[in-house]
Design a protein around this motif. Structure first.
Motif, PDB file in Angstrom:
ATOM      1  N   GLU A 148     -33.097  28.531  22.015  1.00 30.09           N
ATOM      2  CA  GLU A 148     -33.662  29.580  21.172  1.00 30.09           C
ATOM      3  C   GLU A 148     -35.011  29.093  20.657  1.00 30.09           C
ATOM      4  OE1 GLU A 148     -31.977  30.065  17.131  1.00 30.09           O
ATOM      5  OE2 GLU A 148     -30.337  28.819  17.856  1.00 30.09           O
ATOM      6  N   ARG A 201     -36.551  29.823  17.606  1.00 33.50           N
ATOM      7  CA  ARG A 201     -36.808  29.839  16.171  1.00 33.50           C
ATOM      8  C   ARG A 201     -36.619  28.481  15.517  1.00 33.50           C
ATOM      9  NH1 ARG A 201     -32.764  34.448  14.422  1.00 33.50           N
ATOM     10  NH2 ARG A 201     -31.526  33.235  15.938  1.00 33.50           N
ATOM     11  N   ARG A 202     -36.277  27.488  16.293  1.00 32.88           N
ATOM     12  CA  ARG A 202     -36.048  26.150  15.748  1.00 32.88           C
ATOM     13  C   ARG A 202     -37.040  25.149  16.334  1.00 32.88           C
ATOM     14  NH1 ARG A 202     -30.520  24.855  13.857  1.00 32.88           N
ATOM     15  NH2 ARG A 202     -29.404  26.792  13.462  1.00 32.88           N
ATOM     16  N   ASP A 205     -34.005  23.413  24.663  1.00 29.02           N
ATOM     17  CA  ASP A 205     -34.006  24.485  23.667  1.00 29.02           C
ATOM     18  C   ASP A 205     -33.351  25.730  24.263  1.00 29.02           C
ATOM     19  OD1 ASP A 205     -35.418  22.807  21.985  1.00 29.02           O
ATOM     20  OD2 ASP A 205     -37.367  23.575  22.646  1.00 29.02           O
ATOM     21  N   GLU A 218     -27.875  20.549  10.769  1.00 25.72           N
ATOM     22  CA  GLU A 218     -28.153  21.788  11.504  1.00 25.72           C
ATOM     23  C   GLU A 218     -27.740  21.672  12.973  1.00 25.72           C
ATOM     24  OE1 GLU A 218     -31.654  24.191  10.178  1.00 25.72           O
ATOM     25  OE2 GLU A 218     -32.395  22.260   9.468  1.00 25.72           O
ATOM     26  N   ARG A 226     -34.155  24.260  11.701  1.00 27.51           N
ATOM     27  CA  ARG A 226     -34.756  25.480  11.180  1.00 27.51           C
ATOM     28  C   ARG A 226     -35.428  25.235   9.825  1.00 27.51           C
ATOM     29  NH1 ARG A 226     -30.502  28.730  11.230  1.00 27.51           N
ATOM     30  NH2 ARG A 226     -30.977  29.730  13.209  1.00 27.51           N
ATOM     31  N   LYS A 227     -34.771  24.456   8.957  1.00 28.40           N
ATOM     32  CA  LYS A 227     -35.295  24.212   7.617  1.00 28.40           C
ATOM     33  C   LYS A 227     -35.712  22.754   7.443  1.00 28.40           C
ATOM     34  CE  LYS A 227     -32.515  27.874   5.466  1.00 28.40           C
ATOM     35  NZ  LYS A 227     -31.476  28.167   4.432  1.00 28.40           N
ATOM     36  N   ASN A 236     -36.525  17.831  11.855  1.00 26.75           N
ATOM     37  CA  ASN A 236     -35.682  17.339  12.941  1.00 26.75           C
ATOM     38  C   ASN A 236     -35.909  15.837  13.077  1.00 26.75           C
ATOM     39  OD1 ASN A 236     -34.422  16.640  15.310  1.00 26.75           O
ATOM     40  ND2 ASN A 236     -35.183  18.360  16.503  1.00 26.75           N
TER      41      ASN A 236
END
Length: 331
Positions: free
Chosen positions: A118, A120-121, A116, A230, A90-91, A94
């Motif tokens: 979700e 948002r990542r 995946d 994460e 997310r931040k 990766n």
């Protein structure tokens, strides 16, 4: 077939719920994977286990059920390093593909699997695709120095179906714990003996470390467990995480966490990495690190060394290699 008897055991709340035996967990997961339960029961299972949490016996049984249904794999020349990648970033960037490439550079065969759950990542599949690296859609013999990606649906479609329930329910379920320790090569071709893989399992909360290690012990598996970035199986760029190595189910080293600023080598100071990168930008960052234009973060380089030493001991558990393993321990 109804699973109501199992739901009565696991669905009594955080204080009243009872864990299943390994055999019961195997049977229950088998029914789920074989689509033998109703949607209502499936939802009840997911919610009940979310509140209760998985015991090591249950997780071992769930993994047994998955292994029995996976496609058989051609066995490699040497143990494969397996990187389960299911969280995305997310931040921070990766960097799971970077870890895979560095391990392949050291001559190790590497299989990265994931999907995946979700949006948002930044998932590993998107970065891998941007890098245009090899992708598998069916089991294949992995060679030393080769790194490949494989989506979960090609390993076992029913397992990805369980993972994708997160999009509908909004909560993780035991499938997310299963895949963190999953060895896709566990089932060999008929007439062949399985060569155990080295699974790099990650957790997000320290409470998960013990049951994951206990699960590997129950299944006599080898692996490296760490508090990933994460939730990804790669060390954070600015901090070497706590880690634990297991060889055939036995703990062979344990290391405490350490910030990279404490390394004796001043050149190992944590590089300032950009945040919020998309898949294409992350791919370019990885290319820059592999090409020597940016330094590889020291904690990731250290993780590569841990995996190399553990892999060598799996291939040849002689006194020298076992001594090197023990030397990795740090309080």
């Amino acid at each position: 077939m109804s699973i109501s008897a199992y739901l009565k055991e696991i669905g009594r709340g955080t204080k009243g719920a009872r864990s299943l035996s390994r055999a019961q967990a195997r049977e229950l997961m088998g029914l789920l994977l074989d689509n033998q339960v109703s949607d209502l029961e499936l939802g009840a299972f997911c919610i009940a286990m979310r509140f209760k949490g998985e015991s090591a016996e249950e997780l071992a049984g769930f993994l047994d059920a998955v292994a029995a249904r996976q496609a058989p794999w051609p066995q490699p020349e040497v143990p494969v390093v397996v990187l389960p990648s299911y969280n995305g970033a997310r931040k921070l960037p990766n960097l799971t593909p970077l870890l895979a490439a560095l391990l392949a550079r050291e001559g190790l065969p590497v299989l990265v699997h994931g999907c995946d759950t979700e949006d948002r990542r930044i998932g590993t599949q998107a970065v891998w695709s941007a890098l245009q690296w090899p992708v598998l859609a069916a089991p294949a013999a992995l060679q030393p120095g080769q790194a490949v990606w494989m989506r979960t649906r090609h390993l076992l479609p029913a397992l990805e179906k369980l993972l994708q329930l997160r999009r509908r329910i909004g909560l993780r379920n035991p499938a997310h714990s299963i895949v963190k320790l999953l060895d896709p090569l566990e089932r060999p071709l008929p007439g062949r003996t399985a060569l155990p893989s080295l699974v790099v399992g990650s957790y997000t909360h320290p409470d998960y470390a013990h049951p994951m290690a206990e699960t590997l012990a129950l299944r006599q598996a080898s692996g490296l467990l760490l508090r990933g970035t994460e939730g990804e199986p790669v060390a954070a760029p600015n901090r070497e995480p706590a880690s634990q190595g297991l060889l055939a189910g036995q703990t062979c080293f344990a290391r405490s966490a350490m910030h990279s600023s404490l390394y004796a080598d001043e050149t190992a100071a944590a590089p300032q990495l950009p945040q919020g990168l998309d898949a294409l930008q992350t791919a370019q960052l990885i290319r820059d690190m592999l090409g020597g234009h940016r330094p590889v973060p020291a904690p990731i380089a250290q993780q590569v060394q841990q995996i190399k030493i553990l892999h060598a001991a799996m291939c040849a558990p002689n006194p020298h290699n076992l001594s090197q393993l023990q030397g990795l321990s740090r309080d």
